[in-house]
Design a protein around this motif. Structure first.
Motif, PDB file in Angstrom:
ATOM      1  N   THR A 106      -3.771  -7.193   2.154  1.00 37.14           N
ATOM      2  CA  THR A 106      -2.959  -6.405   3.082  1.00 37.14           C
ATOM      3  C   THR A 106      -3.837  -5.466   3.890  1.00 37.14           C
ATOM      4  OG1 THR A 106      -1.087  -6.486   1.562  1.00 37.14           O
ATOM      5  CG2 THR A 106      -1.056  -4.767   3.249  1.00 37.14           C
ATOM      6  N   LEU A 107      -4.832  -4.888   3.236  1.00 42.95           N
ATOM      7  CA  LEU A 107      -5.767  -3.997   3.921  1.00 42.95           C
ATOM      8  C   LEU A 107      -6.453  -4.730   5.073  1.00 42.95           C
ATOM      9  CD1 LEU A 107      -7.289  -1.318   4.089  1.00 42.95           C
ATOM     10  CD2 LEU A 107      -8.873  -2.183   2.350  1.00 42.95           C
ATOM     11  N   ALA A 108      -6.887  -5.966   4.832  1.00 42.86           N
ATOM     12  CA  ALA A 108      -7.530  -6.762   5.882  1.00 42.86           C
ATOM     13  C   ALA A 108      -6.550  -7.057   7.018  1.00 42.86           C
ATOM     14  CB  ALA A 108      -8.064  -8.056   5.288  1.00 42.86           C
TER      15      ALA A 108
ATOM     16  N   ALA B 172     -17.004  -2.934  -0.923  1.00 40.46           N
ATOM     17  CA  ALA B 172     -16.329  -3.979  -1.692  1.00 40.46           C
ATOM     18  C   ALA B 172     -14.948  -3.486  -2.100  1.00 40.46           C
ATOM     19  CB  ALA B 172     -17.137  -4.348  -2.917  1.00 40.46           C
ATOM     20  N   ILE B 173     -13.943  -4.347  -1.922  1.00 45.57           N
ATOM     21  CA  ILE B 173     -12.568  -4.045  -2.338  1.00 45.57           C
ATOM     22  C   ILE B 173     -12.238  -4.980  -3.491  1.00 45.57           C
ATOM     23  CG2 ILE B 173     -10.172  -3.813  -1.609  1.00 45.57           C
ATOM     24  CD1 ILE B 173     -11.972  -2.005  -0.025  1.00 45.57           C
ATOM     25  N   ILE B 174     -11.997  -4.410  -4.669  1.00 53.52           N
ATOM     26  CA  ILE B 174     -11.748  -5.198  -5.870  1.00 53.52           C
ATOM     27  C   ILE B 174     -10.398  -4.804  -6.457  1.00 53.52           C
ATOM     28  CG2 ILE B 174     -12.564  -5.700  -8.220  1.00 53.52           C
ATOM     29  CD1 ILE B 174     -15.378  -5.207  -7.244  1.00 53.52           C
ATOM     30  N   GLY B 175      -9.711  -5.763  -7.015  1.00 51.23           N
ATOM     31  CA  GLY B 175      -8.437  -5.458  -7.666  1.00 51.23           C
ATOM     32  C   GLY B 175      -7.737  -6.712  -8.124  1.00 51.23           C
ATOM     33  N   ARG B 176      -6.691  -6.518  -8.923  1.00 53.40           N
ATOM     34  CA  ARG B 176      -5.920  -7.649  -9.420  1.00 53.40           C
ATOM     35  C   ARG B 176      -5.136  -8.298  -8.272  1.00 53.40           C
ATOM     36  NH1 ARG B 176      -5.298  -3.582 -13.331  1.00 53.40           N
ATOM     37  NH2 ARG B 176      -6.085  -4.160 -15.407  1.00 53.40           N
ATOM     38  N   THR B 177      -4.602  -9.475  -8.542  1.00 54.46           N
ATOM     39  CA  THR B 177      -3.739 -10.140  -7.575  1.00 54.46           C
ATOM     40  C   THR B 177      -2.520  -9.274  -7.283  1.00 54.46           C
ATOM     41  OG1 THR B 177      -4.440 -12.310  -8.382  1.00 54.46           O
ATOM     42  CG2 THR B 177      -2.391 -12.215  -7.124  1.00 54.46           C
TER      43      THR B 177
ATOM     44  N   LEU C 226       0.846  -1.197   0.000  1.00 47.21           N
ATOM     45  CA  LEU C 226       0.000   0.000   0.000  1.00 47.21           C
ATOM     46  C   LEU C 226       0.876   1.239   0.000  1.00 47.21           C
ATOM     47  CD1 LEU C 226      -2.725  -0.965   2.666  1.00 47.21           C
ATOM     48  CD2 LEU C 226      -2.942  -1.046   0.182  1.00 47.21           C
ATOM     49  N   LYS C 227       0.428   2.257  -0.765  1.00 46.44           N
ATOM     50  CA  LYS C 227       1.211   3.494  -0.877  1.00 46.44           C
ATOM     51  C   LYS C 227       0.294   4.686  -0.624  1.00 46.44           C
ATOM     52  CE  LYS C 227       3.888   1.400  -4.648  1.00 46.44           C
ATOM     53  NZ  LYS C 227       4.203   1.498  -6.088  1.00 46.44           N
ATOM     54  N   ASP C 228       0.595   5.436   0.426  1.00 41.10           N
ATOM     55  CA  ASP C 228      -0.153   6.657   0.742  1.00 41.10           C
ATOM     56  C   ASP C 228      -1.652   6.427   0.588  1.00 41.10           C
ATOM     57  OD1 ASP C 228      -0.265   9.266   1.597  1.00 41.10           O
ATOM     58  OD2 ASP C 228      -0.245  10.096  -0.428  1.00 41.10           O
ATOM     59  N   PHE C 229      -2.141   5.403   1.252  1.00 43.60           N
ATOM     60  CA  PHE C 229      -3.521   4.929   1.071  1.00 43.60           C
ATOM     61  C   PHE C 229      -4.459   5.642   2.039  1.00 43.60           C
ATOM     62  CE2 PHE C 229      -6.995   1.966   1.817  1.00 43.60           C
ATOM     63  CZ  PHE C 229      -7.308   1.523   0.542  1.00 43.60           C
ATOM     64  N   ASN C 230      -5.613   6.088   1.535  1.00 44.53           N
ATOM     65  CA  ASN C 230      -6.622   6.749   2.349  1.00 44.53           C
ATOM     66  C   ASN C 230      -7.984   6.115   2.093  1.00 44.53           C
ATOM     67  OD1 ASN C 230      -5.338   9.401   3.632  1.00 44.53           O
ATOM     68  ND2 ASN C 230      -4.512   9.177   1.546  1.00 44.53           N
ATOM     69  N   LEU C 231      -8.720   5.890   3.183  1.00 50.33           N
ATOM     70  CA  LEU C 231     -10.035   5.267   3.057  1.00 50.33           C
ATOM     71  C   LEU C 231     -10.874   5.622   4.282  1.00 50.33           C
ATOM     72  CD1 LEU C 231     -12.021   3.234   1.703  1.00 50.33           C
ATOM     73  CD2 LEU C 231     -10.895   1.436   3.050  1.00 50.33           C
TER      74      LEU C 231
ATOM     75  N   ILE D  32     -14.463  -0.040  -4.079  1.00 50.69           N
ATOM     76  CA  ILE D  32     -13.116   0.518  -4.259  1.00 50.69           C
ATOM     77  C   ILE D  32     -12.308  -0.425  -5.133  1.00 50.69           C
ATOM     78  CG2 ILE D  32     -10.968   1.098  -3.066  1.00 50.69           C
ATOM     79  CD1 ILE D  32     -12.709   1.878  -0.665  1.00 50.69           C
ATOM     80  N   VAL D  33     -11.667   0.132  -6.140  1.00 51.82           N
ATOM     81  CA  VAL D  33     -10.811  -0.647  -7.026  1.00 51.82           C
ATOM     82  C   VAL D  33      -9.357  -0.287  -6.727  1.00 51.82           C
ATOM     83  CG1 VAL D  33     -10.223  -1.194  -9.414  1.00 51.82           C
ATOM     84  CG2 VAL D  33     -12.598  -0.672  -8.804  1.00 51.82           C
ATOM     85  N   LEU D  34      -8.569  -1.301  -6.370  1.00 50.34           N
ATOM     86  CA  LEU D  34      -7.150  -1.100  -6.039  1.00 50.34           C
ATOM     87  C   LEU D  34      -6.262  -1.544  -7.196  1.00 50.34           C
ATOM     88  CD1 LEU D  34      -6.790  -2.349  -2.343  1.00 50.34           C
ATOM     89  CD2 LEU D  34      -7.110  -0.023  -3.156  1.00 50.34           C
ATOM     90  N   ASP D  35      -5.147  -0.871  -7.325  1.00 56.62           N
ATOM     91  CA  ASP D  35      -4.114  -1.278  -8.284  1.00 56.62           C
ATOM     92  C   ASP D  35      -2.773  -0.780  -7.783  1.00 56.62           C
ATOM     93  OD1 ASP D  35      -3.032  -2.459 -10.566  1.00 56.62           O
ATOM     94  OD2 ASP D  35      -3.138  -0.581 -11.690  1.00 56.62           O
ATOM     95  N   GLU D  36      -1.847  -1.702  -7.558  1.00 56.55           N
ATOM     96  CA  GLU D  36      -0.502  -1.394  -7.053  1.00 56.55           C
ATOM     97  C   GLU D  36      -0.552  -0.567  -5.770  1.00 56.55           C
ATOM     98  OE1 GLU D  36       1.796   0.376 -10.141  1.00 56.55           O
ATOM     99  OE2 GLU D  36       1.845  -1.444 -11.368  1.00 56.55           O
ATOM    100  N   GLY D  37      -1.456  -0.962  -4.864  1.00 58.49           N
ATOM    101  CA  GLY D  37      -1.503  -0.342  -3.555  1.00 58.49           C
ATOM    102  C   GLY D  37      -2.183   1.000  -3.481  1.00 58.49           C
TER     103      GLY D  37
END
Length: 598
Positions: free
Chosen positions: A394-396, A383-388, A369-374, A558-563
């Motif tokens: 990590t968020l969990a 819902a947290i969605i994103g590629r492998t 995760l990089k400078d992540f805000n939620l 929320i869609v995640l990509d590279e943290g």
């Protein structure tokens, strides 16, 4: 002995067993010492009276003299037997106290190690192999027990016996004592040299044993993969190579141990020869009696076991020291994740906030995760969605504080997660991991793991909400069915649903589902989602997934990509963006239509 000093606290807690054991040892030795003293008296009695007996051979007093002398010998014989029985009785009490003490210490040490395992954080277990962890609590503790039990017992007996015998020998003839004990300095040097070799080899053997245990454990756990790739021979060869190294090291140690026995025999033989030779001269010169010489020979033979045990005890101590060093190194590891000073329990309502969070896995160096805000409000469904590898899991892990972020804060109800007691925090969050783990127990107890006090009715309700109740009733013994190690008798979907039921039975305000429906079919998935939607009405829920649940009305996706968050909004908002989410939804819909056509 510096490594074994860590065991002093256990000796202190078992001080009465230790004191009584040492006392019984001393009493046993005192009774055994009477035997050579009586033999000396018998020999001196014979020596002094044999000439008188011969002078009376032609008189009527011969019969009376013979009768009296026979009674005296019988008295000495019975006395020796009684003292032997008393010595044996206290020897029995010695073992009952010292050996029992060693079992109590073994019990306490194993519990201390296991409890420390429970305290350590997740990163420790990722950095250490299971076989090595198992070896510390089994083989290492067993070797330490040999020190706190048999080694202490033999060492104390040896020490008391040598002190008492040497004192008695000095009282008889100091010069003869000096000659008798003259081989001891050579013996001490031999023991010192061999002990250093044993310690070094013991450390190596313990490390190799841990390696063998790890290889076996990994092979058992991964037996399906081994068979699927036809790697049985390669796996067997790998284990054989490790076993060969362990065997060679063990044989080398056994050879070193073997030096003690002939060395001790040589020293004892030299002592007996010197005793007889020098003692014979002393008898001729009139300095000692024949009884004294017989007494000395018995003393030397009584010292045989103590001298032999010196090598055995030294070997036990060195092996125990090597094992205790490994245990100490483990027990000195402090968990990174622990209650901060002043941490308190808290009643969580369900608000979640991450502020400028950055996290890099310490064992791999991968930034998740990089400078992540939620921000998630109480009662919201996200819902947290994103590629492998995008940082979803990590968020969990951060929310249940398996790790702490290197930068930023994780807040629950506006409170820094690090100020909340770990027990309170994790007790109020239900987490269903991606890698489901079930215990070798009944279905009911696996579900009840989330709430050990739950009734069977509550367990059944949780199973019904997780859409697994029908499957369970189909088992031979229903909820009392044993599911085997890691739930080996169940399908992947059944494992996941039982894991969900385990989370629901806690009835928390915050639930985290980490891709926990990947092994269920579409129909069961819809049924579970329907049940969850009703159950989660007033709870905060974070659902991590690689699929889109169109039937579940999320407050936020929320869609995640590279943290980092690359897309955020409702289902309709994200479809209008025509980005990753829309692409995933289109592929999923197309796949479902193809399945229906087929």
């Amino acid at each position: 002995m510096k490594h074994l000093a860590a065991l002093n606290k256990y000796f202190l807690s078992n001080k009465w067993r230790l004191i009584l054991g040492l006392l019984f040892t001393a009493i046993s030795i005192v009774f055994s010492i009477f035997q050579p003293i009586m033999v000396r008296q018998i020999f001196d009695l014979l020596s002094h009276n044999i000439d008188e007996y011969r002078l009376l051979s032609d008189t009527s007093l011969k019969g009376f003299f013979r009768s009296d002398f026979t009674h005296v010998l019988a008295f000495y014989g019975i006395s020796i037997l009684i003292f032997a029985l008393l010595s044996g009785f206290f020897l029995f009490l010695q073992r009952q106290t010292l050996i029992v003490m060693s079992r109590h210490i073994e019990y306490d040490l194993k519990n201390e190690i296991y409890q420390h395992y429970q305290r350590l954080d997740l990163n420790f277990f990722k950095m250490h192999r299971t076989g090595d962890l198992m070896s510390r609590i089994t083989e290492d503790v067993s070797r330490v027990r040999m020190y706190v039990g048999p080694a202490i017992m033999y060492a104390s007996r040896t020490l008391f016996l040598i002190i008492i015998i040497v004192y008695l020998m000095l009282q008889v003839n100091p010069l003869l004592t000096l000659y008798t004990l003259s081989p001891l300095p050579l013996l001490a040097l031999t023991i010192y040299y061999v002990n250093r070799i044993i310690h070094r080899k013991s450390e190596k053997i313990q490390a190799q044993l841990s390696n063998i245990t790890s290889i076996a454990q990994e092979s058992y756990s991964g037996i399906r993969v081994i068979k699927s790739y036809i790697q049985e021979d390669a796996s067997a060869q790998h284990f054989e190579d490790a076993s060969e190294a362990y065997k060679n090291s063990s044989i080398s140690l056994a050879k070193t141990d073997a030096l003690f026995q002939p060395t001790m025999a040589l020293m004892i033989g030299l002592s007996v020869i010197l005793t007889i030779f020098i003692g014979g001269i002393q008898v001729i010169d009139g300095n000692i009696t024949v009884g004294n010489l017989a007494e000395f020979v018995i003393y030397v033979n009584m010292l045989m076991f103590p001298f032999f045990s010196i090598g055995m005890v030294a070997s036990m101590i060195q092996r125990a020291a090597a094992s205790q060093q490994r245990i100490n190194e483990f027990l000195q590891i402090e968990p990174v994740i622990k209650d901060a000073p002043g941490a308190q329990a808290a009643m969580l309502k369900g608000e979640v906030r991450l502020e400028n969070v950055s996290f890099t896995y310490p064992h791999t160096g991968i930034t998740a995760l990089k400078d992540f805000n939620l921000h998630i409000k109480p009662g919201q469904k996200v819902a947290i969605i994103g590629r492998t590898g995008s940082g979803k899991s990590t968020l969990a892990q951060l929310l249940i504080r398996m790790y702490d972020p290197q930068q930023g804060k994780v807040l629950l109800d506006q409170q820094d997660i690090r100020t909340i007691q770990l027990g309170s925090l994790r007790g109020q969050i239900s987490y269903v991991p991606q890698d489901v783990f079930l215990f070798s127990d009944t279905v009911a107890n696996n579900i009840r793991f989330g709430d050990p006090t739950a009734s069977l009715e509550t367990v059944q309700t949780a199973a019904r909400q997780a859409s697994v109740e029908k499957d369970i009733f189909g088992f031979n013994e229903g909820f009392e069915t044993e599911i085997g190690e890691r739930g080996v008798t169940l399908s992947g979907g059944q494992k996941q649903r039982i894991s969900i039921a385990r989370a629901l039975i806690k009835d928390p305000n915050i639930l985290i589902f980490d891709d926990c429906l990947s092994a269920v079919d579409a129909r069961t998935e819809k049924e579970i989602i329907g049940n969850l939607y009703a159950y989660l009405q007033h709870k905060t829920a974070i659902i991590i997934t690689h699929r889109i649940f169109a039937l579940f009305e999320f407050d936020k996706i929320i869609v995640l990509d590279e943290g980092k968050i690359v897309e955020e909004g409702t289902h309709d908002d994200l479809l209008s963006l025509n980005g990753y989410y829309a692409e995933l939804y289109t592929r999923q819909q197309t796949g479902e239509e193809e399945n229906v056509t087929e």
